[in-house]
Design an enzyme around this catalytic site. Structure first.
Site: not given
Ligand code: BDP
Length: 706
Positions: A298, A372, A400
């Site tokens: 990401e 996720d 989340e």
């Molecule tokens: C996602 C979240 C993000 C996190 C990412 C992670 O939206 O904010 O940074 O996971 O686990 O679900 O690195």
């Protein structure tokens, strides 16, 4: 005059009542006087004096916690002494390196609580074991169990039981819904908020022994001398509770704060930089736990920026740790934007070939599912696929994708679903839990991590019931064989009420809540159809985003023919990442359990499911009955009102009202949107939504306005 006195009196009565209100701060560590005088007497006889054999910091904590708890529960003073006088009613706390159960060693953190000649003895092979035993003994009384002829032993199945905080240096918490961060960086190291200690107590009471203090999207600040000093101050508060502190690190730190021109893991200057930083940290924090790394994920930097792979990066950090007793936990949460690919497969494809390349003391941290933290995911195919690498299971405690701190969703059933899933890696019974605890592949180290749901809100977790999720994570990290039901009952008795009927009612709501949430949001294996970026509320129509795999249509693939992601060999073939035994459970849409159906199949709208309904009818049935089940939750909660603190009861009542409103919002959004593809009426007996799809799109848009 009389009136004034009356007013003063009234003021005190009201003030006294207010101070009695349960604001949730004490979590499950409530040690209120046991009202049953008979039971209290029994306990008083058994637990009048604490004999502490030793005065090391953790033993002192154990004695202090036991004393505080007993004095509250029994309403009398309970002295701590160093040697027992003759007589009954003592609890002895002692480290015993030879402690064992029928010849089996207890293990480092295990404890034994037994009755010897009428007195209670709490032992462990380590001081932490004694501390965990002290909390277990208190639990025994908080849940009103007998203290006669005790023979309790317990050892954790997983060695490293960690909370991961996604807390930022500016006090915000990524995906946190309970206020701001509890860490007050600008006050540290000089001022130690009393809350740090209460946090440590709560964690120790459920066996958590490590805390990653900062966000995986890490700031380089923590690696500066100024912040190391601050982290060291926190470590000083955690240490007497047997808790070690860890850090998430920014891969690019050598460039960002080190003045180097590269962060290439094979560059000698980079290696030296990390070695120096690590030595500096250990000088300040001799029991520092180690590093957690999110790299090339990401948008975060990582070794791939220099043509190296994840193992190169992790191994360099393991070398930097050198002789220090610390770990590297390297996250496998990676995926590239590719509209033709399947995100489901990407972590597997990157990490599976690296199995065997990671140095000792390096663990790969894998989310429970392949996408996720969705409300229901099949277990991650990496579990069971990397036998030469210890894998840390990462679950998300913060909600989340599960309704933030507004929806009541008890997560233990979800954690259990992953833990109990059979990978068949080494024959039947090779569950994810056994892969993680190291028993399948005979690993010497094992770990589990939960992304914390903790913040500065007075009650710690925003939703008061969110405390149950923190609690359940700790209990399952300790013993993954415990049932979600047993933990729900235990937590309820410690936290809300011991009245048996109310306990049953509340535990029932807790245990069913996750399934209810899945039904009104993402039934039948739908996933990733939530509001863009904020991840709240529905947005199944989302078709364009910065990346294709951040849209909803990428995942549900609704069209005129049907719904769902074909991951069989006719489709992305992600199913082939699992063992044949697992593939067999999911590969045939006729026999695939409905809960996983749309994870693996594109199913025709009129296809008859194992439930006897067509896909369209089953989908609508789940959305409608799921939303209606929130009304059932409200009714159950109303029924326990006499047993619950009034303010707390009102708080949850309000949140349940919002939950019901939003369940209808999810239901209407999803049935109306999918109807544009299915082109069929809402089946009887359900009434079509009163509002239009445009009404709901407007609602969703409001929540996304900046
Ligand atoms: C996602 C979240 C993000 C996190 C990412 C992670 O939206 O904010 O940074 O996971 O686990 O679900 O690195």
């Amino acid at each position: 005059m009389f009136l004034r006195s009356l007013l003063v009196l009234l003021f005190f009565v009201v003030a006294a009542q207010r101070s009695l209100a349960d604001d949730g701060y004490r979590l499950w560590l409530k040690y209120d006087l046991i009202p049953d005088a008979g039971l209290r007497k029994d306990y008083q006889k058994a637990a009048g004096v604490i004999v502490s054999k030793g005065s090391t910091p953790i033993l002192k904590t154990a004695a202090g916690e036991l004393q505080q708890g007993l004095q509250g529960l029994l309403g009398q003073s309970v002295p701590v002494v160093s040697a027992s006088k003759k007589g009954q009613g003592t609890i002895t706390l002692a480290v015993d390196a030879t402690a064992n159960v029928s010849g089996q060693p207890l293990g480092k953190d295990g404890y034994s609580i037994s009755t010897r000649s009428g007195n209670i003895v709490v032992t462990g092979q380590s001081e932490s074991g004694v501390l965990y035993g002290a909390f277990a003994l208190l639990r025994q009384m908080q849940t009103r169990q007998s203290l006669k002829d005790l023979a309790l032993t317990s050892s954790p199945r997983i060695q490293y039981r960690l909370l991961n905080h996604w807390d930022n240096p500016n006090g915000t918490v990524e995906r946190g819904y309970a206020g701001s961060s509890i860490w007050k960086w600008y006050e540290l190291p000089e001022r130690l908020d009393p809350r740090y200690q209460d946090y440590a107590r709560a964690n120790a009471s459920i066996g958590i022994n490590g805390v990653v203090i900062n966000n995986v999207n890490a700031s380089a600040r923590y690696l500066t001398p100024e912040y190391i000093e601050k982290v060291a101050a926190l470590a000083g508060v955690m240490r007497p509770y047997g808790i070690r502190v860890y850090m998430s690190v920014l891969w690019a730190a050598p460039k960002v704060i080190g003045g180097l021109s590269t962060s290439d893991p094979l560059d000698p200057k980079v290696k030296q930089w990390w070695t120096d930083r690590t030595n500096e940290i250990y000088k300040a924090i001799p029991d520092f736990g180690g590093f957690l790394v999110k790299a090339n994920s990401e948008g975060e930097p990582g070794p791939q920026d220099y043509g190296r792979d994840h193992a190169d990066g992790a191994n360099m950090l393991a070398d930097a740790l050198g002789q220090h007793d610390g770990l590297v936990m390297w996250r496998a949460f990676v995926y590239k934007a590719n509209s033709n690919g399947d995100r489901f497969k990407e972590a597997y494809q990157e990490f599976k070939p690296l199995d065997g390349r990671f140095k000792p003391k390096t663990l790969v941290q894998v989310k429970n599912g392949p996408i996720d933290f969705q409300s229901r995911e099949p277990f991650h195919p990496l579990f069971g696929a990397m036998p030469r690498t210890p894998l840390v299971l990462e679950v998300q405690i913060t909600q989340e994708y599960l309704g933030f701190a507004t929806h009541l969703v008890y997560l233990a059933p979800m954690f259990k679903e992953t833990l109990d899933a059979d990978t068949y890696a080494n024959g039947q019974g090779s569950t994810v839990a056994k892969v993680v605890d190291g028993s399948v592949d005979k690993h010497a180290i094992s770990g589990i991590a939960g992304v914390a749901n903790i913040g500065s809100d007075r009650n710690w977790t925003g939703h008061p019931m969110g405390q149950a999720n923190w609690y359940a994570f700790g209990r399952l990290a300790w013993d993954h064989t415990l049932s979600a039901q047993a933990i729900a009952e235990e937590w309820t008795r410690l936290t809300l009420t011991t009245e048996p009927r109310a306990v049953r009612t509340i535990a029932d709501v807790l245990v069913r809540s996750r399934d209810i949430y899945v039904r009104y949001t993402t039934p039948l294996g739908l996933h990733h159809i939530m509001g863009q970026s904020i991840h709240y509320g529905p947005e199944p129509w989302l078709a364009s985003s910065a990346r294709p795999d951040w849209t909803a249509v990428y995942y549900h693939k609704a069209d005129a023919a049907g719904l769902g992601f074909d991951r069989t060999e006719k489709g992305s073939n992600a199913l082939s990442l699992y063992r044949p035994e697992v593939q067999r459970q999911w590969q045939d849409p006729k026999t695939c359990p409905p809960d996983y159906l749309l994870w693996f199949h594109h199913v025709g709208w009129n296809q008859q499911l194992s439930t006897g309904r067509t896909l369209w009818n089953e989908l609508c049935t789940r959305y409608y009955t799921g939303a209606d089940s929130v009304t059932w939750m409200q009714q159950q909660w109303a029924a326990v009102q006499p047993q619950i603190d009034p303010e707390l009861h009102a708080d949850i009542t309000g949140r349940l009202q919002t939950q019901r409103k939003e369940a209808l919002w999810w239901r209407d959004a999803c049935v109306l949107y999918f109807q544009t593809h299915a082109r069929q009426p809402i089946p009887a007996p359900f009434a079509p939504p009163a509002r239009t799809l445009d009404d709901i799109k407007r609602l969703v848009m409001i929540y996304q306005l900046r």
